[in-house]
Write a protein that holds these residues in place. Structure first.
Motif, PDB file in Angstrom:
ATOM      1  N   LEU A 132       3.276  -1.702 -13.244  1.00 24.21           N
ATOM      2  CA  LEU A 132       2.024  -2.401 -12.925  1.00 24.21           C
ATOM      3  C   LEU A 132       1.895  -2.623 -11.419  1.00 24.21           C
ATOM      4  N   LEU A 133       3.016  -2.879 -10.750  1.00 21.22           N
ATOM      5  CA  LEU A 133       2.998  -3.041  -9.298  1.00 21.22           C
ATOM      6  C   LEU A 133       2.563  -1.732  -8.628  1.00 21.22           C
ATOM      7  N   TYR A 134       3.126  -0.620  -9.100  1.00 20.55           N
ATOM      8  CA  TYR A 134       2.742   0.689  -8.565  1.00 20.55           C
ATOM      9  C   TYR A 134       1.275   0.999  -8.869  1.00 20.55           C
ATOM     10  N   VAL A 146       0.834  -1.203   0.000  1.00 21.79           N
ATOM     11  CA  VAL A 146       0.000   0.000   0.000  1.00 21.79           C
ATOM     12  C   VAL A 146       0.872   1.257   0.000  1.00 21.79           C
ATOM     13  N   SER A 147       2.005   1.202   0.706  1.00 26.10           N
ATOM     14  CA  SER A 147       2.876   2.384   0.811  1.00 26.10           C
ATOM     15  C   SER A 147       3.548   2.746  -0.512  1.00 26.10           C
ATOM     16  N   LEU A 148       3.532   1.834  -1.474  1.00 23.51           N
ATOM     17  CA  LEU A 148       4.117   2.136  -2.787  1.00 23.51           C
ATOM     18  C   LEU A 148       3.422   3.332  -3.435  1.00 23.51           C
ATOM     19  N   GLY A 149       2.145   3.548  -3.080  1.00 25.04           N
ATOM     20  CA  GLY A 149       1.420   4.703  -3.609  1.00 25.04           C
ATOM     21  C   GLY A 149       2.052   6.020  -3.200  1.00 25.04           C
ATOM     22  N   GLY A 150       2.759   6.031  -2.051  1.00 20.59           N
ATOM     23  CA  GLY A 150       3.487   7.224  -1.629  1.00 20.59           C
ATOM     24  C   GLY A 150       4.857   7.299  -2.266  1.00 20.59           C
TER      25      GLY A 150
END
Length: 750
Positions: free
Chosen positions: A496-498, A303-307
């Motif tokens: 795609l992961l992001y 979830v933190s990848l969004g930051g």
């Protein structure tokens, strides 16, 4: 045409829009009417035109680009750590894991993907989603409007490589795209979606950047409430959009020194914090800390990848704005200034957080040494204002491209620089962006909520760019299949992961860019769909040469002295609206020119290659057809009147056409007669021009035919007509004098 007026053609280029090679050009003129055939039926390819670059110009543009292109990505340190650790730091080594993620994200996406790979996919110096689409349309016949011509491939910027035995994979992909109507529609839809997302970036970037910077004043005084921060941000945003009309060049000159100062500040403070707090964070270069971070936090790490991905925001602006500068200038400024400063800034903040885990919500301003706090705050606010410029400029560029290709309603394009091409300002879009920014800032109020929306817009555009780039790698660059697979696995897989991470926050503000993109795609689809239907209607109902001769031979029609230009978008013939005009006004001027305005899938058409003429037989009718070809970055409203340039080119065509007839057979007396005939034709044209010019423009009303479905009636009778009535008219695009404009109305039942 360029903004400098008409260029004098040389003997080699004096072809009135045709590239002649020896006498075959004469044969081509008589073998077929190339204005009526598709380019795929005639072999031939042109040469690639490129910008002439000098090192002083490259360095000058590299400096200017710092103020325009990198404001967005440069101000990401204001909010990346706060957006990543929304629930605080649970483990000390999580800081190393996130720093490692930021380091490899900045290296892989902005540096490797965009600077080293994507910038190579520019379209004669221009970038953006539509530039990629145009490249694909040029190499594969996937455009939905059948206006291709053999001569298009002779434009020097067109460049078309014919496949050979080594390129079977490229040929198979090309054939598959050309045969599939679904693939054509999907490519267009993806292009529209990417364009809409970039426009969404142009809204969200100013909001999050300015709010983040202004919010820093809370560290200095507790009197600054959230309401005050929001209203100060709104005032700054309104001021920013108010200065856009002065143009990129003037804005760039004033912004570049400030962003250079910003990079110097964040780089030096990063080094200071790195040395003072914890130099051991340099270990984050080891990707092992990324693995450990995911092992400890699992879903929360995902979830933190969004930051984390917010560290790469603004990279699409880097590509979209390349038309304002050059590829080399952007590569230099990125590698020498932007990338090093960002790495130092994030490393310094990580060092600070190792000793102050509780300060993560305000990492940037808390990590600033006391003596330089106020200077840094002032520069941060100024840099945040400038950050918005990157996406605003990119938005203007990409809308200009989509407008030229018939995918966006008519808006006014203002070219703000006579020195550098591609620098534009669009008043209507500027006001729209300003209103949207103000509403988003007042509605969301915090950077956390805007960050959720921002991440989706950023990653969506990156992913679409990669999808187009894979097609270009296979079909145009003929890249080795292993390199294509490597790109898809490493860069495509990371994106795609992001994307999966940012979509998780859909209900926390992520819906905003998707809802906005949906509205924009609907507008673009409505306009392009009806534009395409109108073109096919005119193509299917065009006036045949035989019918034209009958009309012109009609004794009831009076020929009067003067020159008439009849405008239409139909390239392959004379539009049906002409028959409607003659039926109601049985009078024609002594010289009649049917002018078709056409956008090619290239960025710019050289001025000497812009006009393509054909004479309508028999010669005594004095009727001509003219195709005026523009690239999607060309100016259409120029300093010299459009009619003056067109008449000058028509004279050149008449002289060349008559001189080509029997040029190896005429001698002596017959040559003299030919010269007399040329002068007589040119003199007739000049007298017609002096007698008066009238511009006849078709004003077609579009309605759904009887028995049409409900969806079709809504599309044609309501959606399209609402857009058409509230936007600019055709004559404003060409700056046609109203006193000499005559509109011819006709209803098309589609």
């Amino acid at each position: 045409m360029s903004s400098n007026g008409v260029e004098e053609p040389t003997e080699e280029s004096r072809t009135s829009g045709e590239t002649h090679q020896e006498n075959p050009s004469r044969q081509k003129m008589h073998r077929y009417d190339s204005l009526d055939v598709e380019s795929s039926k005639v072999a031939g390819h042109g040469h690639h035109g490129s910008k002439v670059e000098t090192w002083p110009m490259i360095l000058h543009l590299a400096f200017q680009s710092i103020g325009i292109v990198y404001g967005d990505i440069g101000t990401s340190p204001l909010y990346v750590y706060a957006s990543t650790f929304t629930d605080g730091i649970k483990h000390e080594d999580d800081i190393l894991g996130v720093l490692s993620l930021i380091f490899y994200t900045l290296t892989l996406l902005p540096l490797v993907k965009y600077v080293l790979i994507v910038l190579r996919a520019n379209d004669n110096g221009d970038g953006g989603t539509f530039a990629l689409y145009s490249l694909i349309c040029r190499y594969a016949k996937v455009g939905l409007i059948p206006s291709q011509q053999a001569e298009d491939q002779e434009v020097s910027n067109f460049r078309l490589e014919l496949p050979n035995n080594r390129l079977r994979r490229a040929s198979r992909l090309k054939s598959m795209l050309e045969k599939s109507q679904f693939a054509k529609l999907f490519l267009l839809f993806a292009t529209m979606l990417g364009t809409s997302m970039v426009i969404g970036d142009g809204i969200l970037t100013p909001c999050i950047s300015v709010l983040s910077a202004v919010g820093g004043i809370k560290e200095a005084t507790s009197k600054m409430t959230e309401d005050r921060i929001v209203w100060i941000s709104v005032a700054i945003l309104v001021g920013l959009f108010a200065v856009q009309r002065f143009g990129t060049e003037k804005v760039g000159y004033s912004f570049a020194p400030i962003i250079c100062l910003w990079f110097a500040f964040i780089g030096c403070i990063g080094v200071y914090n790195f040395i003072k707090f914890d130099p051991s964070v340099a270990r984050a270069v080891n990707p092992k800390y990324i693995v450990d971070y995911f092992s400890r936090n699992q879903k929360q790490a995902w979830v933190s990848l969004g930051g984390v991905v917010l560290a790469a925001t603004g990279t699409e602006a880097l590509f979209a704005d390349v038309g304002h500068f050059t590829v080399r200038s952007i590569q230099i400024s990125m590698c020498t200034a932007t990338y090093p400063a960002l790495i130092l800034a994030y490393t310094g903040q990580a060092s600070f957080l190792r000793k102050h885990k509780d300060e993560v919500a305000d990492t940037f301003f808390k990590s600033i040494p006391g003596p330089v706090y106020w200077p840094m705050f002032v520069v941060a606010v100024m840099a945040a204002i400038i950050a918005s410029q990157a996406m605003i400029s990119g938005t203007f560029s990409i809308i200009q491209q989509s407008l030229s290709l018939g995918c966006f309603p008519r808006v006014k394009i203002v070219h703000t620089s006579s020195k550098y091409e591609g620098q534009v300002y669009i008043p209507e879009i500027n006001y729209f962006l300003m209103l949207a920014c103000v509403l988003v800032t007042l509605g969301f109020r915090t950077t956390a909520k805007i960050g959720n929306a921002y991440g989706i817009a950023v990653v969506f555009v990156m992913t679409l760019t990669s999808a187009f780039l894979v097609l270009i790698m296979i079909m145009i660059w003929k890249t080795h299949i292993l390199l294509v697979i490597a790109y898809v696995v490493f860069i495509g897989g990371v994106e795609l992961l992001y994307l999966s991470s940012v979509l998780y926050k859909f209900d926390q503000g992520g819906y905003l860019p998707l809802a906005f993109a949906a509205v924009m795609v609907i507008i673009m689809y409505v306009w392009h769909s009806v534009y395409r239907r109108k073109y096919y209607y005119e193509l299917n109902n065009k006036i045949s040469p035989k019918k034209l001769k009958e009309i012109m031979a009609n004794t009831n029609i009076c020929r009067m002295q003067g020159l008439a230009f009849f405008y239409s978008e139909l390239v392959q013939g004379i539009p049906p609206i002409f028959k409607h005009y003659v039926a109601n006004v049985p009078a024609l001027h002594s010289v009649l020119v049917f002018v078709s305005v056409k956008s090619l899938h290239i960025s710019k058409v050289p001025p000497e290659e812009r006009f393509l003429f054909r004479r309508v037989d028999p010669t005594k009718l004095h009727v001509f057809r003219c195709v005026v070809r523009y690239g999607y970055k060309d100016a259409r409203n120029e300093q010299e009147p459009f009619e003056t340039i067109l008449v000058a080119r028509l004279k050149e065509f008449i002289r060349e056409e008559l001189s080509l007839i029997g040029d190896e057979e005429v001698e002596g007396e017959r040559e003299g007669k030919r010269e007399e005939e040329i002068e007589r034709e040119v003199d007739l044209l000049e007298k017609a021009w002096e007698a008066g010019v009238v511009h006849l423009m078709g004003e077609s009303e579009v309605v759904a035919s009887k028995g049409s479905s409900l969806g079709k009636r809504v599309l044609l009778n309501y959606a399209y007509n609402i857009l058409r009535r509230n936007l600019r008219q055709s004559e404003e695009v060409f700056d046609i004098p109203h006193k000499r404009l005559l509109k011819v109305g006709m209803t098309y039942e589609l």
